[in-house]
Design a protein around this motif. Structure first.
Motif, PDB file in Angstrom:
ATOM      1  N   LEU A 242       0.814  -1.212   0.000  1.00 21.55           N
ATOM      2  CA  LEU A 242       0.000   0.000   0.000  1.00 21.55           C
ATOM      3  C   LEU A 242       0.849   1.264   0.000  1.00 21.55           C
ATOM      4  O   LEU A 242       0.480   2.261  -0.605  1.00 21.55           O
ATOM      5  CB  LEU A 242      -0.933   0.002   1.220  1.00 21.55           C
ATOM      6  N   THR A 243       2.009   1.237   0.662  1.00 13.02           N
ATOM      7  CA  THR A 243       2.857   2.426   0.746  1.00 13.02           C
ATOM      8  C   THR A 243       3.460   2.794  -0.599  1.00 13.02           C
ATOM      9  O   THR A 243       3.434   3.957  -1.016  1.00 13.02           O
ATOM     10  CB  THR A 243       3.984   2.199   1.767  1.00 13.02           C
ATOM     11  N   ALA A 244       4.032   1.801  -1.302  1.00  9.11           N
ATOM     12  CA  ALA A 244       4.683   2.039  -2.595  1.00  9.11           C
ATOM     13  C   ALA A 244       4.566   0.771  -3.426  1.00  9.11           C
ATOM     14  O   ALA A 244       5.454  -0.076  -3.407  1.00  9.11           O
ATOM     15  CB  ALA A 244       6.146   2.425  -2.400  1.00  9.11           C
ATOM     16  N   PRO A 245       3.447   0.607  -4.129  1.00  9.60           N
ATOM     17  CA  PRO A 245       3.178  -0.660  -4.825  1.00  9.60           C
ATOM     18  C   PRO A 245       4.218  -1.042  -5.861  1.00  9.60           C
ATOM     19  O   PRO A 245       4.558  -2.219  -5.990  1.00  9.60           O
ATOM     20  CB  PRO A 245       1.804  -0.438  -5.456  1.00  9.60           C
ATOM     21  N   SER A 246       4.740  -0.095  -6.603  1.00  5.56           N
ATOM     22  CA  SER A 246       5.740  -0.438  -7.615  1.00  5.56           C
ATOM     23  C   SER A 246       7.067  -0.816  -6.970  1.00  5.56           C
ATOM     24  O   SER A 246       7.730  -1.770  -7.382  1.00  5.56           O
ATOM     25  CB  SER A 246       5.938   0.734  -8.584  1.00  5.56           C
ATOM     26  N   ARG A 247       7.461  -0.072  -5.963  1.00  8.54           N
ATOM     27  CA  ARG A 247       8.747  -0.329  -5.301  1.00  8.54           C
ATOM     28  C   ARG A 247       8.749  -1.668  -4.575  1.00  8.54           C
ATOM     29  O   ARG A 247       9.727  -2.417  -4.622  1.00  8.54           O
ATOM     30  CB  ARG A 247       9.047   0.805  -4.318  1.00  8.54           C
ATOM     31  N   PHE A 248       7.648  -1.996  -3.889  1.00  9.53           N
ATOM     32  CA  PHE A 248       7.622  -3.195  -3.051  1.00  9.53           C
ATOM     33  C   PHE A 248       6.957  -4.397  -3.723  1.00  9.53           C
ATOM     34  O   PHE A 248       6.757  -5.428  -3.071  1.00  9.53           O
ATOM     35  CB  PHE A 248       6.912  -2.899  -1.729  1.00  9.53           C
ATOM     36  N   ALA A 249       6.630  -4.288  -5.008  1.00 12.41           N
ATOM     37  CA  ALA A 249       6.021  -5.431  -5.706  1.00 12.41           C
ATOM     38  C   ALA A 249       6.974  -6.628  -5.659  1.00 12.41           C
ATOM     39  O   ALA A 249       8.136  -6.511  -6.057  1.00 12.41           O
ATOM     40  CB  ALA A 249       5.706  -5.060  -7.142  1.00 12.41           C
ATOM     41  N   PRO A 250       6.530  -7.777  -5.186  1.00 13.58           N
ATOM     42  CA  PRO A 250       7.424  -8.936  -5.098  1.00 13.58           C
ATOM     43  C   PRO A 250       7.897  -9.449  -6.451  1.00 13.58           C
ATOM     44  O   PRO A 250       8.931 -10.110  -6.534  1.00 13.58           O
ATOM     45  CB  PRO A 250       6.574  -9.981  -4.361  1.00 13.58           C
ATOM     46  N   THR A 251       7.167  -9.157  -7.515  1.00 16.45           N
ATOM     47  CA  THR A 251       7.631  -9.559  -8.840  1.00 16.45           C
ATOM     48  C   THR A 251       8.801  -8.705  -9.299  1.00 16.45           C
ATOM     49  O   THR A 251       9.536  -9.092 -10.207  1.00 16.45           O
ATOM     50  CB  THR A 251       6.490  -9.435  -9.868  1.00 16.45           C
ATOM     51  N   ARG A 252       8.996  -7.568  -8.673  1.00 15.33           N
ATOM     52  CA  ARG A 252      10.125  -6.697  -9.022  1.00 15.33           C
ATOM     53  C   ARG A 252      11.339  -6.995  -8.154  1.00 15.33           C
ATOM     54  O   ARG A 252      12.458  -7.062  -8.651  1.00 15.33           O
ATOM     55  CB  ARG A 252       9.704  -5.229  -8.856  1.00 15.33           C
ATOM     56  N   ASP A 253      11.125  -7.130  -6.851  1.00 15.34           N
ATOM     57  CA  ASP A 253      12.232  -7.417  -5.928  1.00 15.34           C
ATOM     58  C   ASP A 253      11.641  -8.156  -4.737  1.00 15.34           C
ATOM     59  O   ASP A 253      11.109  -7.550  -3.806  1.00 15.34           O
ATOM     60  CB  ASP A 253      12.915  -6.124  -5.492  1.00 15.34           C
ATOM     61  N   LEU A 254      11.751  -9.479  -4.749  1.00 15.43           N
ATOM     62  CA  LEU A 254      11.119 -10.294  -3.707  1.00 15.43           C
ATOM     63  C   LEU A 254      11.730 -10.025  -2.334  1.00 15.43           C
ATOM     64  O   LEU A 254      11.014  -9.929  -1.336  1.00 15.43           O
ATOM     65  CB  LEU A 254      11.250 -11.780  -4.059  1.00 15.43           C
ATOM     66  N   SER A 255      13.048  -9.891  -2.258  1.00 12.13           N
ATOM     67  CA  SER A 255      13.681  -9.667  -0.959  1.00 12.13           C
ATOM     68  C   SER A 255      13.246  -8.337  -0.357  1.00 12.13           C
ATOM     69  O   SER A 255      13.022  -8.233   0.861  1.00 12.13           O
ATOM     70  CB  SER A 255      15.206  -9.707  -1.101  1.00 12.13           C
ATOM     71  N   ARG A 256      13.095  -7.310  -1.182  1.00 14.76           N
ATOM     72  CA  ARG A 256      12.622  -6.016  -0.677  1.00 14.76           C
ATOM     73  C   ARG A 256      11.190  -6.140  -0.172  1.00 14.76           C
ATOM     74  O   ARG A 256      10.839  -5.575   0.878  1.00 14.76           O
ATOM     75  CB  ARG A 256      12.702  -4.978  -1.784  1.00 14.76           C
TER      76      ARG A 256
END
Length: 678
Positions: free
Chosen positions: A226-240
């Motif tokens: 909810l805070t930053a959907p693009s930044r925290f999307a697991p398909t982009r960076d799972l560890s983040r």
């Protein structure tokens, strides 16, 4: 003067500040009461005004402007999503862990406040000031109700106007809707990355399950978006995304939503993506489907649809691994050279597509379908096919020698061979395998450029073709997909094989069929004789000691193909096929920088070989539909033309005897195929 008199005179001076302070306090209180009263009246009036305009809560659950597109591979498994993914599920029906995670993250007093939270606003201002920002920059302290107002009604308002309107809108919604309804609107409309709108779509996108079923770690990861959907999307960076979910788990634990044991277990076993979500391949193929399919069912659809495609994930992996392996092992580190790969079945079904290397922010430009490039010698099969259609034979002799053609408006033009040498008389099939330029121009001019263009069109090249002598050398631009599809007609015994990827379109819910691909009637592009001879000639490119594509030869099965290198090596190609698949490879720079030391028979042929090895892994051998020519009984008589016919070579040997032998051979083969049922 006595001390008593002095104190008497100073007393009014001391009393004046006290009286002034009391007056200011009374004035401030008076002003505050009146301003407060006016504010309450304005807010109250605005609340009543907005309250009268609010629709039913159910009407606000799905706020998408377009529908979603879910793509299935040839096995029926999901491999890509496009459009606006959605799915309406009430908050009451979603996982309790998910609801708790959202409330703990976004608005811990949600169940108790009346639309706004003064304590939350004060805390947000304190955090903003502590972090060096202005009071209203950064953390806003908005409640879930205020966020719903912003999502649904105030998206187009300026920041200050939105902040002013959020309060009466929040009060109005608290009066009109229950807390469950407000939470439902929020959880169905919040954007959560990867085209997912709402938690049902996000749960399906990342975990392949419903929001009704997500567990504690999955709930924390979803709420963390909810805070930053693009930044925290697991398909982009799972560890983040997993690190962010640990913050949510801590909030849930501190607020009593999960026990000590649940907290420890969830932290040590964070959520992971589903097998479908882990598939990063297929993006270029999916983009091509969206571009190539009918707009009313792809980019403009208001329905949620499923598209069944020809995509094969196993062949896609083979294509990606073949290309990546060559660049990792044989290309200098840091090279910005690009490459593309297309794999088709013999009927034109596109099975795999790599539109480029992910380097330097390469973006989504698809070099397999969007890049118009010169094919160079990869165009020569159409030249020689036109010659065969006109009555030539692979065993006919040409003369490789310097020629000069007078081009109206441009003057004399002298084509050069890649080797800058000439070998004299040479059979047609050897000239093709060696990729000799002078003989290709001779065949084109002798056959007629109109017939060459018509043959290329019949085979599937739809781009503009220049009617000049250089046509034979592949100066007219085309795409890798179109060029590969045109080669498929040779494997298909002369029947045109139009590339396709979409099989059918159905509604996602209910499965109603909206579009079904009908198998087109076979269209003959060239004769079976021409296709058979061209297949044999392209086989010589990889099998003969003088073939330019020897590097593409496979150890366990026959293959056929053609190399292509354009002027100054700006493009390098290898297009070819086995008995089952047609694969095209292109290599070059996006800005047309010349390649260094690369020809079609080099790295592109190596990429092609590795891709085809992976494509055929575990598959049996299917023979090529090649027609082997009968060698002439006597040496041919060849004479060069005089200057009166523009430098062309005239072939004087009579072809009547050869045509008779071909006719007899075709009759015998036809009878044998009939007897054998093939």
């Amino acid at each position: 003067m006595s001390d008593k008199r002095k104190r008497t005179r100073r007393a009014p001076r001391r009393r004046f500040p006290a009286r002034m302070a009391r007056w200011l306090a009374r004035a401030t209180l008076w002003l505050g009461i009146r301003v407060g009263g006016v504010t309450v009246a304005v807010v109250g009036a605005a609340t009543v005004f907005y309250l009268m305009q609010l629709p039913e809560a159910d009407e606000l659950l799905d706020g998408r402007e377009r529908g979603s597109v879910t793509m299935l591979d040839r096995n029926g498994d999901v491999f890509a999503w496009r459009g606006e993914q959605g799915g309406v599920v009430s908050a009451a029906d979603m996982s309790l862990h998910l609801r708790n995670a959202v409330v703990a993250t976004e608005d811990k007093r949600f169940w108790n406040h009346y639309g706004i939270s003064p304590r939350g606003i004060a805390g947000a201002i304190r955090i903003n000031l502590r972090e060096g920002r202005s009071a209203l920059s950064g953390h806003g302290g908005s409640t879930i109700t205020q966020q719903v107002a912003k999502l649904v009604f105030l998206q187009d308002e300026s920041t200050w106007m939105r902040k002013l309107k959020e309060v009466p809108y929040a009060f109005a919604m608290e009066l009109a809707y229950t807390k469950e309804e407000i939470l439902s609107i929020y959880m169905n409309r919040a954007y959560l990355g990867a085209s997912a709108n709402g938690f049902e779509a996000a749960a399906q996108r990342y975990f392949a399950i419903s929001a009704r079923e997500v567990d504690i770690p999955q709930s924390a990861m979803l709420a963390g978006l909810l805070t930053a959907p693009s930044r925290f999307a697991p398909t982009r960076d799972l560890s983040r995304a997993q690190n962010r979910s640990r913050v949510i788990l801590r909030l849930m634990h501190e607020q009593g939503y999960i026990s000590d044991t649940e907290y420890v277990d969830a932290r040590t076993s964070p959520a992971v993506l589903s097998a479908e979500a882990q598939r990063r391949s297929g993006g270029y193929f999916a983009d091509w489907i969206m571009e190539d399919g009918p707009e009313f069912l792809t980019s403009e659809t208001s329905e949620d649809i499923r598209i069944a495609t020809t995509y094969d994930p196993a062949l896609q992996r083979a294509a990606e691994q073949g290309l990546t392996g060559v660049f990792e092992e044989l290309v200098r580190e840091g090279s910005q050279a690009q490459a593309a790969v297309v794999v088709l079945s013999r009927d034109g079904a596109v099975r795999a597509m790599v539109g480029g290397r992910a380097i330097g922010g390469a973006g989504t430009f698809n070099r397999a379908t969007q890049a118009l490039r010169q094919p160079g010698s990869a165009f020569k099969p159409f030249v020689y096919a036109a010659g065969l259609e006109g009555g030539m034979n692979p065993t006919d002799y040409l003369v490789d020698r310097p020629i000069t053609l007078n081009i109206p408006g441009s003057g004399p033009w002298t084509p050069q061979n890649y080797t800058r040498t000439h070998i004299g008389p040479v059979s047609m099939h050897e000239a093709f395998a060696r990729s000799i330029n002078t003989t290709a121009v001779q065949v084109s001019e002798e056959t007629g450029r109109g017939r060459v263009i018509a043959t290329a069109r019949a085979l599937g090249l739809d781009s503009a073709l220049q009617d000049t002598p250089s046509l034979a050398l592949g100066v007219s631009e085309t795409t890798l997909l179109d060029l590969t599809g045109a080669y498929a007609a040779f494997l298909n015994r002369g029947l045109r094989a139009e590339p396709f990827g979409l099989l059918e379109v159905r509604l996602r819910d209910g499965g109603e069929l909206l579009l079904n691909r009908e198998t087109p009637e076979p269209v003959r592009a060239v004769s079976e004789r021409t296709a058979g001879y061209m297949t044999w000639m392209m086989g010589q490119v990889t099998a003969s000691p003088y073939g330019t594509g020897r590097r593409a030869a496979l150890e366990d099965r026959p293959v056929a193909g053609k190399t292509g290198t354009t002027q100054a090596a700006r493009d390098a190609w290898f297009i070819g096929f086995s008995g089952d698949y047609v694969t095209g490879v292109w290599m070059g720079y996006d800005d047309n920088t010349p390649l260094t030391g690369v020809t079609g028979g080099g790295l592109p042929a190596e990429i092609w070989k590795r891709v085809m090895r992976g494509v055929h892994q575990g598959q049996g051998v299917t023979p090529l539909p090649a027609l082997v020519p009968i060698a002439p009984q006597t040496p041919p008589q060849v004479a060069t033309a005089n200057s009166g016919n523009n430098g062309r070579v005239v072939i004087r040997r009579e072809r009547v005897e050869q045509r008779t032998e071909d006719a007899i051979r075709n009759v015998v083969e036809g009878v044998l195929r009939g007897l054998l049922g093939n």
